[in-house]
Write a protein that holds these residues in place. Structure first.
Motif, PDB file in Angstrom:
ATOM      1  N   ILE A 118      -4.804  41.939  82.030  1.00 32.57           N
ATOM      2  CA  ILE A 118      -4.148  40.631  82.137  1.00 32.57           C
ATOM      3  C   ILE A 118      -5.099  39.620  82.779  1.00 32.57           C
ATOM      4  N   PHE A 119      -5.665  39.988  83.924  1.00 35.99           N
ATOM      5  CA  PHE A 119      -6.620  39.135  84.624  1.00 35.99           C
ATOM      6  C   PHE A 119      -8.015  39.712  84.408  1.00 35.99           C
ATOM      7  N   LYS A 120      -8.769  39.099  83.542  1.00 32.52           N
ATOM      8  CA  LYS A 120     -10.084  39.622  83.189  1.00 32.52           C
ATOM      9  C   LYS A 120     -11.081  39.581  84.349  1.00 32.52           C
ATOM     10  N   SER A 121     -10.863  38.681  85.297  1.00 26.79           N
ATOM     11  CA  SER A 121     -11.781  38.580  86.427  1.00 26.79           C
ATOM     12  C   SER A 121     -11.573  39.719  87.432  1.00 26.79           C
ATOM     13  N   LYS A 125      -8.354  48.488  87.314  1.00 26.80           N
ATOM     14  CA  LYS A 125      -7.568  49.283  88.257  1.00 26.80           C
ATOM     15  C   LYS A 125      -6.913  48.442  89.360  1.00 26.80           C
ATOM     16  N   HIS A 126      -7.157  47.153  89.358  1.00 25.86           N
ATOM     17  CA  HIS A 126      -6.580  46.283  90.393  1.00 25.86           C
ATOM     18  C   HIS A 126      -5.057  46.313  90.301  1.00 25.86           C
ATOM     19  N   ARG A 130      -2.594  46.350  86.919  1.00 26.91           N
ATOM     20  CA  ARG A 130      -1.798  47.545  86.627  1.00 26.91           C
ATOM     21  C   ARG A 130      -0.309  47.221  86.610  1.00 26.91           C
ATOM     22  N   THR A 131       0.151  46.498  87.610  1.00 21.97           N
ATOM     23  CA  THR A 131       1.582  46.212  87.724  1.00 21.97           C
ATOM     24  C   THR A 131       2.060  45.274  86.616  1.00 21.97           C
ATOM     25  N   LEU A 132       1.359  44.156  86.438  1.00 21.31           N
ATOM     26  CA  LEU A 132       1.779  43.215  85.394  1.00 21.31           C
ATOM     27  C   LEU A 132       1.609  43.805  83.995  1.00 21.31           C
ATOM     28  N   GLY A 133       0.586  44.597  83.789  1.00 20.11           N
ATOM     29  CA  GLY A 133       0.409  45.256  82.504  1.00 20.11           C
ATOM     30  C   GLY A 133       1.556  46.203  82.205  1.00 20.11           C
TER      31      GLY A 133
END
Length: 142
Positions: A118-121, A125-126, A130-133
């Motif tokens: 979701i956040f490419k930056s 594993k962040h 992980r949660t939003l995905g």
């Protein structure tokens, strides 16, 4: 010797690893070439669990014949057996740059593709990725 190598390759195509192992071992007693080393490396890793030896034999075959896709398929498969998926995918892609190979394409398809984070930056594993995905996939947006 060429007949044994051809039988070994055909056995690998049909996923008969033990038969291929016997063919490549007999061929290696007669003589050495990169195809025998590569096939023997994969068979030993798959049938006997000798992953380190398999990696060494397959890498040596690629060093001797860098334009043979068979060696890349075998090295990638041994890497998958070792659990090194990211390097295996890279080896498979190197093989596909040389020539399209149905065996490599099948193995890549079986691994599947991952959706981008979701956040490419942030790393994959962040916590946020992980949660939003997970939430977005449960809601059907991914």
């Amino acid at each position: 010797m060429e007949d044994l190598v051809a039988k070994g390759i055909a056995a690998l195509e049909n996923e008969h690893t033990h038969l291929a192992l016997v063919c490549f071992e007999r061929a290696s007693e007669i003589g050495k070439n990169p195809a025998i080393g590569s096939g023997l490396g994969y068979c030993r890793a798959a049938a006997r669990g000798e992953v380190e030896l398999g990696l060494a034999l397959c890498r040596e075959a690629i060093a001797q014949e860098p334009d043979n896709v068979f060696h890349y398929r075998n090295l990638g498969s041994v890497l998958l057996l070792a659990g090194i998926n990211s390097e295996a995918i890279e080896v498979f892609r190197q093989g596909l740059r040389i020539r399209n190979d149905e065996g490599i394409i099948r193995r890549l398809d079986s691994l599947g593709t991952r959706t981008p984070p979701i956040f490419k930056s942030l790393s994959r594993k962040h916590f946020l990725n992980r949660t939003l995905g997970l939430v977005m996939s449960r809601l059907g947006f991914r």
